[in-house]
Design a protein around this motif. Structure first.
Motif, PDB file in Angstrom:
ATOM      1  N   ASN A  72      36.665  46.339  39.383  1.00  0.00           N
ATOM      2  CA  ASN A  72      37.562  47.497  39.386  1.00  0.00           C
ATOM      3  C   ASN A  72      38.653  47.391  40.439  1.00  0.00           C
ATOM      4  OD1 ASN A  72      36.773  49.388  37.295  1.00  0.00           O
ATOM      5  ND2 ASN A  72      34.823  49.501  38.356  1.00  0.00           N
ATOM      6  N   LEU A  73      38.679  46.290  41.182  1.00  0.00           N
ATOM      7  CA  LEU A  73      39.666  46.095  42.235  1.00  0.00           C
ATOM      8  C   LEU A  73      40.511  44.871  41.928  1.00  0.00           C
ATOM      9  CD1 LEU A  73      37.286  46.746  45.261  1.00  0.00           C
ATOM     10  CD2 LEU A  73      38.816  48.370  44.142  1.00  0.00           C
ATOM     11  N   SER A  74      41.633  44.746  42.626  1.00  0.00           N
ATOM     12  CA  SER A  74      42.517  43.616  42.330  1.00  0.00           C
ATOM     13  C   SER A  74      42.190  42.379  43.155  1.00  0.00           C
ATOM     14  CB  SER A  74      43.986  44.010  42.537  1.00  0.00           C
ATOM     15  OG  SER A  74      44.213  44.365  43.881  1.00  0.00           O
ATOM     16  N   THR A  75      41.818  42.551  44.434  1.00  0.00           N
ATOM     17  CA  THR A  75      41.717  41.374  45.300  1.00  0.00           C
ATOM     18  C   THR A  75      40.313  41.076  45.810  1.00  0.00           C
ATOM     19  OG1 THR A  75      42.241  42.681  47.275  1.00  0.00           O
ATOM     20  CG2 THR A  75      44.098  41.662  46.110  1.00  0.00           C
ATOM     21  N   MET A  76      39.302  41.856  45.420  1.00  0.00           N
ATOM     22  CA  MET A  76      37.961  41.592  45.930  1.00  0.00           C
ATOM     23  C   MET A  76      37.283  40.493  45.115  1.00  0.00           C
ATOM     24  SD  MET A  76      34.699  44.085  46.565  1.00  0.00           S
ATOM     25  CE  MET A  76      35.490  45.012  47.857  1.00  0.00           C
ATOM     26  N   PRO A  77      36.822  39.448  45.792  1.00  0.00           N
ATOM     27  CA  PRO A  77      36.138  38.375  45.069  1.00  0.00           C
ATOM     28  C   PRO A  77      34.694  38.752  44.731  1.00  0.00           C
ATOM     29  CG  PRO A  77      36.149  37.886  47.411  1.00  0.00           C
ATOM     30  CD  PRO A  77      36.937  39.161  47.232  1.00  0.00           C
ATOM     31  N   HIS A  78      34.154  38.052  43.766  1.00  0.00           N
ATOM     32  CA  HIS A  78      32.719  38.136  43.487  1.00  0.00           C
ATOM     33  C   HIS A  78      32.227  36.741  43.133  1.00  0.00           C
ATOM     34  CE1 HIS A  78      28.911  39.954  42.481  1.00  0.00           C
ATOM     35  NE2 HIS A  78      28.877  39.121  41.446  1.00  0.00           N
ATOM     36  N   PRO A  79      31.184  36.254  43.807  1.00  0.00           N
ATOM     37  CA  PRO A  79      30.407  36.919  44.855  1.00  0.00           C
ATOM     38  C   PRO A  79      31.224  37.172  46.117  1.00  0.00           C
ATOM     39  CG  PRO A  79      29.473  34.754  44.294  1.00  0.00           C
ATOM     40  CD  PRO A  79      30.689  34.919  43.483  1.00  0.00           C
ATOM     41  N   PHE A  80      30.768  38.161  46.886  1.00  0.00           N
ATOM     42  CA  PHE A  80      31.406  38.554  48.137  1.00  0.00           C
ATOM     43  C   PHE A  80      30.509  38.094  49.265  1.00  0.00           C
ATOM     44  CE2 PHE A  80      32.486  41.380  51.609  1.00  0.00           C
ATOM     45  CZ  PHE A  80      33.851  41.580  51.480  1.00  0.00           C
ATOM     46  N   THR A  81      31.039  37.222  50.138  1.00  0.00           N
ATOM     47  CA  THR A  81      30.223  36.586  51.167  1.00  0.00           C
ATOM     48  C   THR A  81      30.489  37.190  52.551  1.00  0.00           C
ATOM     49  OG1 THR A  81      31.889  34.920  51.697  1.00  0.00           O
ATOM     50  CG2 THR A  81      30.391  34.426  49.859  1.00  0.00           C
ATOM     51  N   ALA A  82      29.694  36.755  53.521  1.00  0.00           N
ATOM     52  CA  ALA A  82      29.914  37.187  54.906  1.00  0.00           C
ATOM     53  C   ALA A  82      31.288  36.755  55.393  1.00  0.00           C
ATOM     54  CB  ALA A  82      28.815  36.626  55.819  1.00  0.00           C
ATOM     55  N   SER A 109      50.068  49.622  33.022  1.00  0.00           N
ATOM     56  CA  SER A 109      50.558  48.293  33.339  1.00  0.00           C
ATOM     57  C   SER A 109      49.375  47.327  33.288  1.00  0.00           C
ATOM     58  CB  SER A 109      51.206  48.297  34.735  1.00  0.00           C
ATOM     59  OG  SER A 109      51.770  47.038  35.034  1.00  0.00           O
ATOM     60  N   MET A 110      49.627  46.092  33.637  1.00  0.00           N
ATOM     61  CA  MET A 110      48.581  45.080  33.755  1.00  0.00           C
ATOM     62  C   MET A 110      48.589  44.553  35.184  1.00  0.00           C
ATOM     63  SD  MET A 110      47.237  44.801  30.683  1.00  0.00           S
ATOM     64  CE  MET A 110      46.379  43.210  30.662  1.00  0.00           C
ATOM     65  N   ILE A 111      47.411  44.208  35.679  1.00  0.00           N
ATOM     66  CA  ILE A 111      47.320  43.624  37.013  1.00  0.00           C
ATOM     67  C   ILE A 111      46.209  42.579  37.001  1.00  0.00           C
ATOM     68  CG2 ILE A 111      45.630  45.268  37.958  1.00  0.00           C
ATOM     69  CD1 ILE A 111      47.358  45.233  40.554  1.00  0.00           C
ATOM     70  N   ARG A 112      46.380  41.563  37.814  1.00  0.00           N
ATOM     71  CA  ARG A 112      45.339  40.534  37.900  1.00  0.00           C
ATOM     72  C   ARG A 112      44.221  41.033  38.795  1.00  0.00           C
ATOM     73  NH1 ARG A 112      43.296  35.957  37.043  1.00  0.00           N
ATOM     74  NH2 ARG A 112      42.541  34.538  38.655  1.00  0.00           N
ATOM     75  N   GLY A 138      38.015  39.885  40.706  1.00  0.00           N
ATOM     76  CA  GLY A 138      36.632  40.175  40.344  1.00  0.00           C
ATOM     77  C   GLY A 138      36.395  40.217  38.850  1.00  0.00           C
ATOM     78  N   ALA A 139      37.402  40.663  38.094  1.00  0.00           N
ATOM     79  CA  ALA A 139      37.267  40.720  36.634  1.00  0.00           C
ATOM     80  C   ALA A 139      37.585  39.380  35.982  1.00  0.00           C
ATOM     81  CB  ALA A 139      38.180  41.794  36.058  1.00  0.00           C
ATOM     82  N   GLY A 140      38.171  38.468  36.740  1.00  0.00           N
ATOM     83  CA  GLY A 140      38.454  37.135  36.226  1.00  0.00           C
ATOM     84  C   GLY A 140      39.681  37.037  35.345  1.00  0.00           C
ATOM     85  N   GLY A 141      40.634  37.947  35.512  1.00  0.00           N
ATOM     86  CA  GLY A 141      41.847  37.872  34.715  1.00  0.00           C
ATOM     87  C   GLY A 141      42.645  39.156  34.801  1.00  0.00           C
ATOM     88  N   SER A 142      43.598  39.316  33.904  1.00  0.00           N
ATOM     89  CA  SER A 142      44.435  40.512  33.898  1.00  0.00           C
ATOM     90  C   SER A 142      43.716  41.656  33.194  1.00  0.00           C
ATOM     91  CB  SER A 142      45.764  40.226  33.197  1.00  0.00           C
ATOM     92  OG  SER A 142      46.515  39.287  33.946  1.00  0.00           O
ATOM     93  N   VAL A 143      43.891  42.854  33.748  1.00  0.00           N
ATOM     94  CA  VAL A 143      43.245  44.041  33.178  1.00  0.00           C
ATOM     95  C   VAL A 143      44.273  45.159  33.088  1.00  0.00           C
ATOM     96  CG1 VAL A 143      40.945  43.450  34.048  1.00  0.00           C
ATOM     97  CG2 VAL A 143      42.487  44.818  35.470  1.00  0.00           C
ATOM     98  N   PRO A 144      44.134  46.065  32.109  1.00  0.00           N
ATOM     99  CA  PRO A 144      45.053  47.199  32.013  1.00  0.00           C
ATOM    100  C   PRO A 144      44.714  48.263  33.049  1.00  0.00           C
ATOM    101  CG  PRO A 144      43.473  47.263  30.210  1.00  0.00           C
ATOM    102  CD  PRO A 144      43.202  46.000  30.972  1.00  0.00           C
ATOM    103  N   ILE A 145      45.749  48.822  33.653  1.00  0.00           N
ATOM    104  CA  ILE A 145      45.574  49.877  34.649  1.00  0.00           C
ATOM    105  C   ILE A 145      46.476  51.057  34.323  1.00  0.00           C
ATOM    106  CG2 ILE A 145      44.914  48.304  36.522  1.00  0.00           C
ATOM    107  CD1 ILE A 145      47.835  48.678  37.604  1.00  0.00           C
ATOM    108  N   GLU A 146      46.115  52.203  34.862  1.00  0.00           N
ATOM    109  CA  GLU A 146      46.974  53.381  34.858  1.00  0.00           C
ATOM    110  C   GLU A 146      47.519  53.549  36.263  1.00  0.00           C
ATOM    111  OE1 GLU A 146      44.445  55.952  31.555  1.00  0.00           O
ATOM    112  OE2 GLU A 146      44.400  56.539  33.659  1.00  0.00           O
ATOM    113  N   ARG A 147      48.813  53.853  36.360  1.00  0.00           N
ATOM    114  CA  ARG A 147      49.435  54.046  37.669  1.00  0.00           C
ATOM    115  C   ARG A 147      49.773  55.516  37.873  1.00  0.00           C
ATOM    116  NH1 ARG A 147      54.003  49.589  38.535  1.00  0.00           N
ATOM    117  NH2 ARG A 147      54.827  50.528  36.635  1.00  0.00           N
TER     118      ARG A 147
END
Length: 201
Positions: free
Chosen positions: A51-61, A168-171, A174-183
Protein backbone atom coordinates in the motif's frame (compact mmCIF):
# COMPACT_ATOMS: atom_id res chain seq x y z
CA UNK A 1 0.57 6.23 0.42
CA UNK A 2 4.03 7.49 1.23
CA UNK A 3 5.55 9.55 -1.56
CA UNK A 4 8.99 10.46 -0.34
CA UNK A 5 11.84 12.58 -1.59
CA UNK A 6 15.24 10.97 -1.09
CA UNK A 7 17.09 14.24 -1.56
CA UNK A 8 17.78 16.61 1.31
CA UNK A 9 16.46 20.10 0.77
CA UNK A 10 18.47 23.25 1.39
CA UNK A 11 16.09 24.59 4.00
CA UNK A 12 16.28 25.54 7.66
CA UNK A 13 16.28 22.67 10.11
CA UNK A 14 13.13 21.84 12.02
CA UNK A 15 15.22 21.09 15.10
CA UNK A 16 14.10 24.31 16.77
CA UNK A 17 10.47 24.02 15.68
CA UNK A 18 8.02 22.42 18.10
CA UNK A 19 6.97 18.85 17.50
CA UNK A 20 3.43 18.25 16.26
CA UNK A 21 0.74 18.79 18.86
CA UNK A 22 -0.28 15.64 20.68
CA UNK A 23 -3.55 14.04 19.67
CA UNK A 24 -5.97 12.32 22.03
CA UNK A 25 -4.35 8.87 21.94
CA UNK A 26 -1.19 9.28 19.86
CA UNK A 27 1.81 11.59 19.80
CA UNK A 28 4.22 12.33 16.97
CA UNK A 29 7.88 12.70 17.81
CA UNK A 30 11.30 11.69 16.58
CA UNK A 31 11.98 8.01 15.98
CA UNK A 32 14.77 6.51 18.08
CA UNK A 33 17.30 3.78 17.49
CA UNK A 34 15.60 1.72 20.21
CA UNK A 35 12.47 1.70 18.01
CA UNK A 36 14.25 -0.56 15.52
CA UNK A 37 12.80 -3.88 16.67
CA UNK A 38 9.21 -2.57 16.67
CA UNK A 39 9.76 -0.84 13.34
CA UNK A 40 11.06 -3.96 11.61
CA UNK A 41 8.33 -6.14 13.14
CA UNK A 42 5.54 -3.81 11.97
CA UNK A 43 7.01 -2.82 8.59
CA UNK A 44 7.94 -6.34 7.49
CA UNK A 45 4.38 -6.95 6.30
CA UNK A 46 3.52 -7.49 2.64
CA UNK A 47 0.11 -5.84 3.02
CA UNK A 48 1.66 -2.70 4.51
CA UNK A 49 4.39 -2.54 1.86
CA UNK A 50 2.01 -3.08 -1.05
CA UNK A 51 0.00 0.00 0.00
CA UNK A 52 3.06 2.26 -0.01
CA UNK A 53 5.32 3.51 -2.78
CA UNK A 54 8.83 3.14 -1.37
CA UNK A 55 8.70 0.49 1.38
CA UNK A 56 10.49 -2.72 0.42
CA UNK A 57 9.36 -6.21 1.30
CA UNK A 58 10.94 -8.01 3.01
CA UNK A 59 11.81 -5.14 5.34
CA UNK A 60 15.12 -5.67 7.14
CA UNK A 61 16.95 -4.10 10.07
CA UNK A 62 19.10 -2.26 7.52
CA UNK A 63 15.97 -0.77 5.97
CA UNK A 64 14.76 0.20 9.45
CA UNK A 65 17.99 1.98 10.34
CA UNK A 66 17.89 3.93 7.07
CA UNK A 67 14.26 4.93 7.69
CA UNK A 68 15.04 6.14 11.22
CA UNK A 69 18.09 8.11 10.03
CA UNK A 70 16.05 9.74 7.28
CA UNK A 71 13.34 10.80 9.72
CA UNK A 72 15.96 12.30 12.03
CA UNK A 73 17.18 14.60 9.22
CA UNK A 74 14.06 16.75 9.29
CA UNK A 75 14.10 19.77 7.03
CA UNK A 76 11.61 22.60 6.77
CA UNK A 77 9.77 20.97 3.89
CA UNK A 78 10.67 17.35 4.55
CA UNK A 79 9.82 16.05 8.02
CA UNK A 80 9.12 12.56 9.33
CA UNK A 81 7.84 11.46 12.73
CA UNK A 82 7.19 8.32 14.71
CA UNK A 83 3.56 7.67 15.60
CA UNK A 84 3.39 6.48 19.22
CA UNK A 85 0.69 5.39 21.60
CA UNK A 86 0.55 7.96 24.39
CA UNK A 87 -0.20 5.28 26.97
CA UNK A 88 2.92 3.21 26.32
CA UNK A 89 5.23 5.31 24.13
CA UNK A 90 5.40 2.37 21.71
CA UNK A 91 6.02 3.08 18.03
CA UNK A 92 3.04 1.98 15.93
CA UNK A 93 3.88 3.58 12.57
CA UNK A 94 5.50 6.50 10.76
CA UNK A 95 4.19 9.67 9.16
CA UNK A 96 5.80 12.42 7.09
CA UNK A 97 5.40 15.30 4.71
CA UNK A 98 7.81 16.01 1.89
CA UNK A 99 8.26 18.51 -0.90
CA UNK A 100 8.61 16.15 -3.86
CA UNK A 101 8.56 18.81 -6.57
CA UNK A 102 10.32 22.15 -5.92
CA UNK A 103 7.65 24.80 -5.55
CA UNK A 104 4.92 22.19 -5.50
CA UNK A 105 2.60 21.07 -2.71
CA UNK A 106 3.75 19.05 0.26
CA UNK A 107 2.94 15.36 -0.01
CA UNK A 108 1.91 13.50 3.14
CA UNK A 109 2.41 9.82 3.74
CA UNK A 110 1.69 7.53 6.66
CA UNK A 111 1.42 3.92 7.68
CA UNK A 112 0.50 1.96 10.79
CA UNK A 113 1.39 -1.57 11.77
CA UNK A 114 -1.44 -4.00 11.10
CA UNK A 115 -2.23 -4.66 14.82
CA UNK A 116 -3.20 -0.98 15.10
CA UNK A 117 -5.54 -0.71 12.11
CA UNK A 118 -9.18 0.27 12.45
CA UNK A 119 -8.84 2.17 15.73
CA UNK A 120 -8.71 5.77 14.44
CA UNK A 121 -5.02 6.24 15.25
CA UNK A 122 -4.09 7.15 11.66
CA UNK A 123 -6.73 9.88 11.53
CA UNK A 124 -5.44 11.42 14.76
CA UNK A 125 -1.88 11.30 13.45
CA UNK A 126 -2.81 12.90 10.11
CA UNK A 127 -4.68 15.70 11.88
CA UNK A 128 -1.58 16.45 13.97
CA UNK A 129 0.72 16.33 10.93
CA UNK A 130 -1.54 18.59 8.86
CA UNK A 131 -1.70 21.14 11.69
CA UNK A 132 2.09 21.04 11.98
CA UNK A 133 2.67 21.40 8.23
CA UNK A 134 0.35 24.40 7.86
CA UNK A 135 1.60 26.02 11.09
CA UNK A 136 5.36 25.70 10.56
CA UNK A 137 5.71 25.88 6.77
CA UNK A 138 4.41 28.28 4.12
CA UNK A 139 2.73 25.43 2.23
CA UNK A 140 -0.55 26.45 0.62
CA UNK A 141 -1.58 22.90 -0.26
CA UNK A 142 -1.03 19.36 0.96
CA UNK A 143 -1.49 16.26 -1.18
CA UNK A 144 -2.14 12.71 -0.11
CA UNK A 145 -2.85 9.54 -2.01
CA UNK A 146 -4.00 6.00 -1.45
CA UNK A 147 -4.37 2.87 -3.50
CA UNK A 148 -7.84 2.52 -4.95
CA UNK A 149 -8.04 -0.81 -3.08
CA UNK A 150 -7.36 0.84 0.31
CA UNK A 151 -10.67 2.22 1.61
CA UNK A 152 -9.31 2.68 5.14
CA UNK A 153 -6.64 5.13 3.97
CA UNK A 154 -9.23 6.90 1.81
CA UNK A 155 -11.41 7.41 4.90
CA UNK A 156 -8.46 8.84 6.83
CA UNK A 157 -7.82 11.44 4.12
CA UNK A 158 -11.48 12.40 3.79
CA UNK A 159 -11.96 12.67 7.57
CA UNK A 160 -8.89 14.93 7.61
CA UNK A 161 -10.46 17.39 5.17
CA UNK A 162 -8.77 16.21 1.97
CA UNK A 163 -10.82 16.41 -1.20
CA UNK A 164 -10.67 14.02 -4.14
CA UNK A 165 -8.60 15.30 -7.06
CA UNK A 166 -8.03 12.50 -9.59
CA UNK A 167 -6.64 9.04 -10.24
CA UNK A 168 -3.16 8.20 -11.35
CA UNK A 169 -0.59 5.40 -11.38
CA UNK A 170 2.45 5.13 -9.14
CA UNK A 171 5.22 2.58 -8.79
CA UNK A 172 5.06 0.58 -5.57
CA UNK A 173 8.18 -1.35 -4.58
CA UNK A 174 6.19 -3.51 -2.17
CA UNK A 175 3.52 -4.32 -4.75
CA UNK A 176 6.16 -5.09 -7.37
CA UNK A 177 4.96 -2.70 -10.05
CA UNK A 178 2.65 0.17 -10.91
CA UNK A 179 -0.65 0.45 -9.06
CA UNK A 180 -3.66 2.78 -9.46
CA UNK A 181 -4.04 5.45 -6.80
CA UNK A 182 -6.50 8.18 -5.89
CA UNK A 183 -5.03 11.60 -5.19
CA UNK A 184 -6.46 14.06 -2.66
CA UNK A 185 -5.65 17.68 -1.80
CA UNK A 186 -6.15 19.94 1.19
CA UNK A 187 -5.72 23.69 0.76
CA UNK A 188 -4.66 25.97 3.59
CA UNK A 189 -7.95 27.91 3.40
CA UNK A 190 -9.97 24.71 3.79
CA UNK A 191 -7.78 23.63 6.72
CA UNK A 192 -8.42 26.94 8.45
CA UNK A 193 -12.17 26.47 8.10
CA UNK A 194 -11.97 22.92 9.48
CA UNK A 195 -9.35 23.52 12.14
CA UNK A 196 -11.62 22.43 14.95
CA UNK A 197 -11.17 18.79 13.75
CA UNK A 198 -14.33 16.78 14.10
CA UNK A 199 -16.69 19.61 13.19
CA UNK A 200 -18.40 18.47 10.03
CA UNK A 201 -15.88 15.70 9.36
Amino acid sequence: MVVESDGLLDESSLAAAPLPQEAVRVRLNKPRTDDLADLVFLANNKTVASNLSTMPHPFTALDGRAMIEKALRNQELNAGFAIRLKTTGRLIGLIRYANVEPGGPLHIGYWLGEPFWGKGYATEAVHALVDHAFTYTDAQELQGSCRVTNPASRRVLIKSGFQYRDQSMIRSIGAGGSVPIERYTLERAVWKSLKGWGQGL
